[in-house]
Every structure is written in C-alpha cells, then in structure tokens.
Enzyme design. Structure first.
Site, PDB file in Angstrom:
ATOM      1  N   TYR A  50       0.783  -1.240   0.000  1.00  9.00           N
ATOM      2  CA  TYR A  50       0.000   0.000   0.000  1.00  9.00           C
ATOM      3  C   TYR A  50       0.812   1.285   0.000  1.00  9.00           C
ATOM      4  O   TYR A  50       0.250   2.345  -0.259  1.00  9.00           O
ATOM      5  CB  TYR A  50      -0.966   0.016   1.193  1.00  9.00           C
ATOM      6  CG  TYR A  50      -2.157  -0.865   0.957  1.00  9.00           C
ATOM      7  CD1 TYR A  50      -3.302  -0.375   0.346  1.00  9.00           C
ATOM      8  CD2 TYR A  50      -2.135  -2.211   1.309  1.00  9.00           C
ATOM      9  CE1 TYR A  50      -4.393  -1.181   0.104  1.00  9.00           C
ATOM     10  CE2 TYR A  50      -3.217  -3.029   1.072  1.00  9.00           C
ATOM     11  CZ  TYR A  50      -4.345  -2.509   0.469  1.00  9.00           C
ATOM     12  OH  TYR A  50      -5.421  -3.322   0.218  1.00  9.00           O
ATOM     13  N   GLY A  52       2.920   3.831  -1.616  1.00  5.45           N
ATOM     14  CA  GLY A  52       3.315   4.215  -2.958  1.00  5.45           C
ATOM     15  C   GLY A  52       2.079   4.372  -3.818  1.00  5.45           C
ATOM     16  O   GLY A  52       0.980   4.580  -3.304  1.00  5.45           O
ATOM     17  N   GLY A  54      -0.977   3.285  -5.884  1.00  4.09           N
ATOM     18  CA  GLY A  54      -1.855   2.122  -5.945  1.00  4.09           C
ATOM     19  C   GLY A  54      -1.866   1.382  -4.619  1.00  4.09           C
ATOM     20  O   GLY A  54      -1.212   1.784  -3.665  1.00  4.09           O
ATOM     21  N   HIS A  70      -4.204   5.194   5.598  1.00  2.00           N
ATOM     22  CA  HIS A  70      -4.121   6.524   4.985  1.00  2.00           C
ATOM     23  C   HIS A  70      -4.880   6.542   3.659  1.00  2.00           C
ATOM     24  O   HIS A  70      -5.606   7.496   3.368  1.00  2.00           O
ATOM     25  CB  HIS A  70      -2.657   6.917   4.797  1.00  2.00           C
ATOM     26  CG  HIS A  70      -2.467   8.329   4.360  1.00  2.00           C
ATOM     27  ND1 HIS A  70      -2.211   8.658   3.057  1.00  2.00           N
ATOM     28  CD2 HIS A  70      -2.492   9.497   5.055  1.00  2.00           C
ATOM     29  CE1 HIS A  70      -2.080   9.978   2.964  1.00  2.00           C
ATOM     30  NE2 HIS A  70      -2.249  10.505   4.159  1.00  2.00           N
ATOM     31  N   ASP A  71      -4.720   5.498   2.864  1.00  7.59           N
ATOM     32  CA  ASP A  71      -5.494   5.392   1.613  1.00  7.59           C
ATOM     33  C   ASP A  71      -6.985   5.478   1.915  1.00  7.59           C
ATOM     34  O   ASP A  71      -7.730   6.197   1.250  1.00  7.59           O
ATOM     35  CB  ASP A  71      -5.227   4.055   0.909  1.00  7.59           C
ATOM     36  CG  ASP A  71      -3.891   3.992   0.199  1.00  7.59           C
ATOM     37  OD1 ASP A  71      -3.157   4.998   0.188  1.00  7.59           O
ATOM     38  OD2 ASP A  71      -3.581   2.920  -0.356  1.00  7.59           O
ATOM     39  N   TYR A  74      -8.118   9.003   2.889  1.00 14.26           N
ATOM     40  CA  TYR A  74      -8.283   9.876   1.717  1.00 14.26           C
ATOM     41  C   TYR A  74      -9.542   9.495   0.944  1.00 14.26           C
ATOM     42  O   TYR A  74     -10.236  10.356   0.421  1.00 14.26           O
ATOM     43  CB  TYR A  74      -7.052   9.796   0.826  1.00 14.26           C
ATOM     44  CG  TYR A  74      -5.991  10.821   1.154  1.00 14.26           C
ATOM     45  CD1 TYR A  74      -5.772  11.270   2.449  1.00 14.26           C
ATOM     46  CD2 TYR A  74      -5.192  11.346   0.156  1.00 14.26           C
ATOM     47  CE1 TYR A  74      -4.798  12.204   2.737  1.00 14.26           C
ATOM     48  CE2 TYR A  74      -4.219  12.286   0.426  1.00 14.26           C
ATOM     49  CZ  TYR A  74      -4.022  12.711   1.723  1.00 14.26           C
ATOM     50  OH  TYR A  74      -3.054  13.647   1.995  1.00 14.26           O
ATOM     51  N   TYR A  95      -3.185  22.548   3.786  1.00 13.88           N
ATOM     52  CA  TYR A  95      -3.706  22.831   5.118  1.00 13.88           C
ATOM     53  C   TYR A  95      -2.595  23.447   5.944  1.00 13.88           C
ATOM     54  O   TYR A  95      -1.441  23.505   5.523  1.00 13.88           O
ATOM     55  CB  TYR A  95      -4.230  21.551   5.772  1.00 13.88           C
ATOM     56  CG  TYR A  95      -3.257  20.394   5.672  1.00 13.88           C
ATOM     57  CD1 TYR A  95      -2.137  20.317   6.498  1.00 13.88           C
ATOM     58  CD2 TYR A  95      -3.447  19.388   4.732  1.00 13.88           C
ATOM     59  CE1 TYR A  95      -1.233  19.277   6.395  1.00 13.88           C
ATOM     60  CE2 TYR A  95      -2.544  18.342   4.623  1.00 13.88           C
ATOM     61  CZ  TYR A  95      -1.441  18.288   5.458  1.00 13.88           C
ATOM     62  OH  TYR A  95      -0.542  17.257   5.356  1.00 13.88           O
ATOM     63  N   ASP A 121      -3.118  12.828   7.260  1.00 12.80           N
ATOM     64  CA  ASP A 121      -1.665  12.860   7.113  1.00 12.80           C
ATOM     65  C   ASP A 121      -0.963  12.774   8.469  1.00 12.80           C
ATOM     66  O   ASP A 121       0.028  12.058   8.620  1.00 12.80           O
ATOM     67  CB  ASP A 121      -1.235  14.130   6.379  1.00 12.80           C
ATOM     68  CG  ASP A 121      -1.640  14.137   4.911  1.00 12.80           C
ATOM     69  OD1 ASP A 121      -2.150  13.108   4.413  1.00 12.80           O
ATOM     70  OD2 ASP A 121      -1.449  15.180   4.258  1.00 12.80           O
TER      71      ASP A 121
END
Length: 146
Positions: A50, A52, A54, A70-71, A74, A95, A121
């Site tokens: 995960y 990088g 894709g 994190h993916d 988002y 931000y 983040d």
C-alpha cells in the site's frame, strides 16, 4: 490508487493531473517531523502493498497497514461534503499545521476539509513513526505478495 504520495505522486502524478504538489509536500514534511532524519520518498515509496502508487491485497506488516489506513482516510475525504469542491481529489488540498520536536498539530483554523485531510496525514505520519521498518518489504513484488 495508493495514497502514499512520496515519489511518484510528488512528481509524475502531480504533473500529469495538474495536482498541487504543495499538499503532497506537506505530507512529506509531516513524516519528516515525526521521523527526523527520514527520507520519505526513498524510505516509504514502494514499500509493501500500500505504500506508494496504488494499493491492493493484504498489508504485509504494521507499516503497510499505516499506508492502507491513509489510503482509506483519503477515500473517506472524497465522500465528505466539505471536500466536494476538490474534484474528488484530497491530494489538492493544502492545510496548516505545526511541528514542534516530533509533535504534529493541525491548525484549528483549517476548514472542515483541510482539518480532515491534515488529520489523515498526521495520523499516518505518527503511525509510520511507531511501526517497525522491514527492509525486505521495500520494493516488494506486489504481483506475487499482494
């Protein structure tokens, strides 16, 4: 699309889709705050399934789970009403935050979307700082292991 911004997203992805690299650069800077002396582009891009560009399969370890989370964060940002103006792309939202020693604080003056993405983040950077780094998962053959 894997979220972890680092190399490909900071350069190729940002240029190809007109994405503001400032927001992506902020994530890189947050990681450097949480892990002083780190090189996010070199350390975390193409790590596991995960981290990088894709992402698929089962995360190979705790650090890879940080990237998957994190993916997903988002992805959730894309569904927020406050983030709709971003053309469904949380990578474009910059931000405000501060770094003191290794402590990251998202600014209370961020709007709802900025605050959400900042916390995505921030949480990822903190997660990276706590997760063991397994060199054998760098440049993992994702077709074979993911």
């Amino acid at each position: 699309m894997k979220f972890l911004v680092l190399a490909v997203l900071l350069t190729v992805g940002a240029a190809q889709e007109g994405i503001s690299s400032r927001a992506l650069w902020q994530f890189r800077s947050m990681i450097k705050c949480a892990i002083p002396g780190s090189h996010p582009l070199m350390d975390f891009n193409n790590y596991g399934c995960y981290c990088g560009l894709g992402g698929s399969g089962t995360p190979v370890d705790e650090l890879d789970r940080c990237c998957e989370t994190h993916d997903n964060c988002y992805r959730d940002a894309k569904n927020l009403d406050s983030c709709k103006f971003l053309v469904d792309n949380p990578y474009t939202e910059s931000y405000s935050y501060s770094c003191s020693n290794t402590e990251i604080t998202c600014n209370s003056k961020n709007n709802a979307c900025e605050a959400f993405i900042c916390n995505c983040d921030r949480n990822a950077a903190i997660c990276f700082s706590k997760a063991p780094y397994n060199k054998e998962h760098k440049n993992l053959d994702t077709k074979k292991y993911c």
